[in-house]
Design an enzyme around this catalytic site. Structure first.
Site, PDB file in Angstrom:
ATOM      1  N   LYS A  67       0.928  -1.038   0.046  1.00 39.45           N
ATOM      2  CA  LYS A  67      -0.026  -0.103  -0.052  1.00 39.45           C
ATOM      3  C   LYS A  67       0.833   1.314   0.091  1.00 39.45           C
ATOM      4  CE  LYS A  67      -3.982   2.197   2.519  1.00 39.45           C
ATOM      5  NZ  LYS A  67      -5.032   1.751   3.613  1.00 39.45           N
ATOM      6  N   SER A 142      -9.968   2.110   2.333  1.00 37.85           N
ATOM      7  CA  SER A 142      -8.922   2.860   1.636  1.00 37.85           C
ATOM      8  C   SER A 142      -7.904   2.004   0.819  1.00 37.85           C
ATOM      9  CB  SER A 142      -8.384   3.925   2.665  1.00 37.85           C
ATOM     10  OG  SER A 142      -7.488   3.160   3.517  1.00 37.85           O
ATOM     11  N   SER A 166     -10.396  -0.125   6.700  1.00 36.67           N
ATOM     12  CA  SER A 166      -9.701  -0.027   5.467  1.00 36.67           C
ATOM     13  C   SER A 166      -9.069  -1.158   4.800  1.00 36.67           C
ATOM     14  CB  SER A 166      -8.574   0.980   5.447  1.00 36.67           C
ATOM     15  OG  SER A 166      -9.258   2.284   5.102  1.00 36.67           O
TER      16      SER A 166
HETATM   17  N1  GLN Z   1     -13.499   4.803   5.697  1.00 38.45           N
HETATM   18  C1  GLN Z   1     -12.900   5.001   7.011  1.00 38.45           C
HETATM   19  C2  GLN Z   1     -12.393   6.578   6.958  1.00 38.45           C
HETATM   20  O1  GLN Z   1     -12.631   6.957   6.049  1.00 38.45           O
HETATM   21  C3  GLN Z   1     -11.669   4.334   7.412  1.00 38.45           C
HETATM   22  C4  GLN Z   1     -10.428   4.656   6.551  1.00 38.45           C
HETATM   23  C5  GLN Z   1      -9.301   3.733   7.245  1.00 38.45           C
HETATM   24  O2  GLN Z   1      -9.367   2.430   7.991  1.00 38.45           O
HETATM   25  N2  GLN Z   1      -8.151   3.976   6.922  1.00 38.45           N
HETATM   26  O3  GLN Z   1     -11.842   7.025   7.761  1.00 38.45           O
END
Ligand code: GLN
Length: 469
Positions: A67, A142, A166
């Site tokens: 990532k 994400s 995410s």
């Molecule tokens: N979708 C969540 C956010 O936007 C979680 C993102 C994540 O786990 N990095 O914060």
């Protein structure tokens, strides 16, 4: 079968027998990348020479997609953001050093929502990533690039990161196994921080066994991250031996099933998963996590508060984009940030700055911390009554690109994943079936107590064996 289709276990077996080399695997992955990345957009950068060089140096090791927020020496680390364009990492994150110690090496960088803020990867400033199961849909986020690369067989396995869901939600959307380790189980050193009290790196893989191998390779105490305790890392993969559902007490938290807005197919598949566990010898125990209803509100105070502090370092002086339009140091900060950050990141910085500002801190931030403790206690209590919780992973299957325009609707994607993140416990997403209407993958979530990854993986494996997905 092409080499890019292999999982970690099969790749290791073939490497050990001398059927092929790491270089052969990397060449196959590169071929697949050229064939599919134009459409799927899983990768944002792929230094083919570096990957081939590493493969030649380590002819028995397995390549892993990374990532784009994890530092790999000599590689870009853009975090899906314009503000980090041109930045090259001067060092390896601990997870990368651990991979290299344990039979793996980094190979290609995969897309993500900018600074890991989002649930669809549409917040990436670098590329559009599509769901390999339906190119009109998002891969989730994400860690959408990681999920699309694994689900689209564009890598052997990948690392993602999870702050509020995410790893798990994109794993559910793209038919992968994802593990969100307990807070502190995996070092965050060299991983660009979003919300430091929540962030964890974890594996995204083609099977539970692969996820177990990869988690074992990255986990453990790190002097460079004071939140990693000196708790031994079991040989997770070896402990999967004989995993089954017999006698497992599966907790069914009421609050995760009585939810408006849950897709009917997700409900059908999750309830089907409960039934399969019961038929395989598990006992279902109804439990309650009463403070779940506050989890979203708490998360959207704590995560932006921490993000606003963490992102202060991107000031146009030390990293990445520097505005050419500035006249003095103050306008350099303002213009570099205004030009470099996208809308969602700015929204979080503004919210975070507000909830921490004097006069509001007690009303928002301090109160959110107190409610977080209540949420954590709910989990402590429940794990006295059951071994693992089984819940939906995301309220819907993958949605269409551009379908969710309003940020609040997007935030609802993490309804089921955020509470366990706030509690710091471990959780997985395991493929559970496909929708009848669109043939889209749907995963379910298992949650276990903190540092009980061994049990989490065993239950996930037992489920994988009976899910037939
Ligand atoms: N979708 C969540 C956010 O936007 C979680 C993102 C994540 O786990 N990095 O914060």
């Amino acid at each position: 079968m092409e080499l890019y289709e292999l999982g970690i276990k099969a790749a290791r077996e073939g490497l050990a027998k001398g059927e092929f080399s790491s270089e052969d695997i990397v060449k196959s992955v590169i071929g697949r990348y050229h064939e599919r990345n134009g459409e799927i957009g899983a990768y944002v950068s792929f230094d083919e020479e570096q990957a081939l060089g590493l493969a030649r140096e380590r002819p028995r090791d397995v390549p892993i997609a990374i990532k784009d927020l994890i530092n790999v020496v000599g590689q870009p680390c853009t975090c899906g953001s314009k503000i980090l364009e041109g930045y090259i990492s001067p060092y390896d994150a601990t997870v990368i050093a651990n991979l290299k110690k344990n039979g793996f090496f980094p190979c290609g960088r995969v897309n993500m929502d900018e600074f890991a803020m989002g649930s669809s990867t549409e917040n990436s400033a670098l590329a559009v990533t599509r769901n390999p199961y339906d190119l009109s849909r998002v891969p989730g986020g994400s860690s959408g690039g990681s999920a699309a690369a694994v689900g689209g067989k564009m890598c052997i396995a990948a690392l993602g990161s999870d702050t509020g869901g995410s790893i798990r939600q994109p794993a559910s959307f793209c038919n992968c196994v994802g593990i969100k380790p307990s807070y502190g189980r995996v070092s965050r050193y060299g991983v660009t921080a979003f919300a430091s009290s929540l962030d964890q790196v974890g594996p995204m893989a083609k099977s539970v066994e692969d996820a177990a191998i990869l988690l074992g390779a990255i986990a453990g105490r790190d002097e460079m991250d004071g939140t990693t305790p000196d708790v031994p890392v079991p040989d997770y993969a070896a402990r999967l031996e004989g995993a089954d559902m017999k006698g497992v007490r599966i907790g069914v938290p009421r609050e995760y099933y009585d939810v408006k807005g849950m897709d009917a197919e997700v409900r059908r598949i999750t309830e089907g998963a409960l039934k399969k566990c019961e038929e395989a010898g598990a006992t279902l125990v109804e439990v309650s996590l009463p403070h779940t209803e506050y989890a979203m509100a708490v998360y959207y105070i704590i995560a932006p508060a921490e993000a606003s502090a963490n992102l202060a370092r991107f000031d146009g002086v030390r990293y990445g984009h520097r505005s050419p339009l500035s006249k003095d140091v103050f306008s350099l900060y303002c213009k570099s940030r205004a030009e470099g950050f996208g809308a969602e990141v700015k929204r979080r910085i503004i919210i975070g700055t507000f909830v921490l500002s004097s006069g509001y801190q007690d009303a928002y931030y301090t109160r959110a911390l107190k409610v977080r403790t209540l949420i954590k206690r709910d989990f402590d209590e429940v794990f006295g009554k059951c071994d693992a919780l089984l819940t939906p992973c995301a309220p819907t299957p993958a949605f269409r690109l551009g379908e969710l325009q309003d940020p609040l609707t997007m935030y609802l994607n993490d309804l089921f994943t955020i509470p366990s993140s706030l509690a710091g416990v471990c959780a997985s997403s395991v493929p559970a079936g496909f929708t009848e209407s669109g043939h889209l993958p749907v995963g379910v979530q298992f949650i276990c107590a903190g540092y009980d990854e061994e049990r989490l993986l065993r239950v996930s494996k037992a489920f994988e064996d009976i899910a037939g997905a």
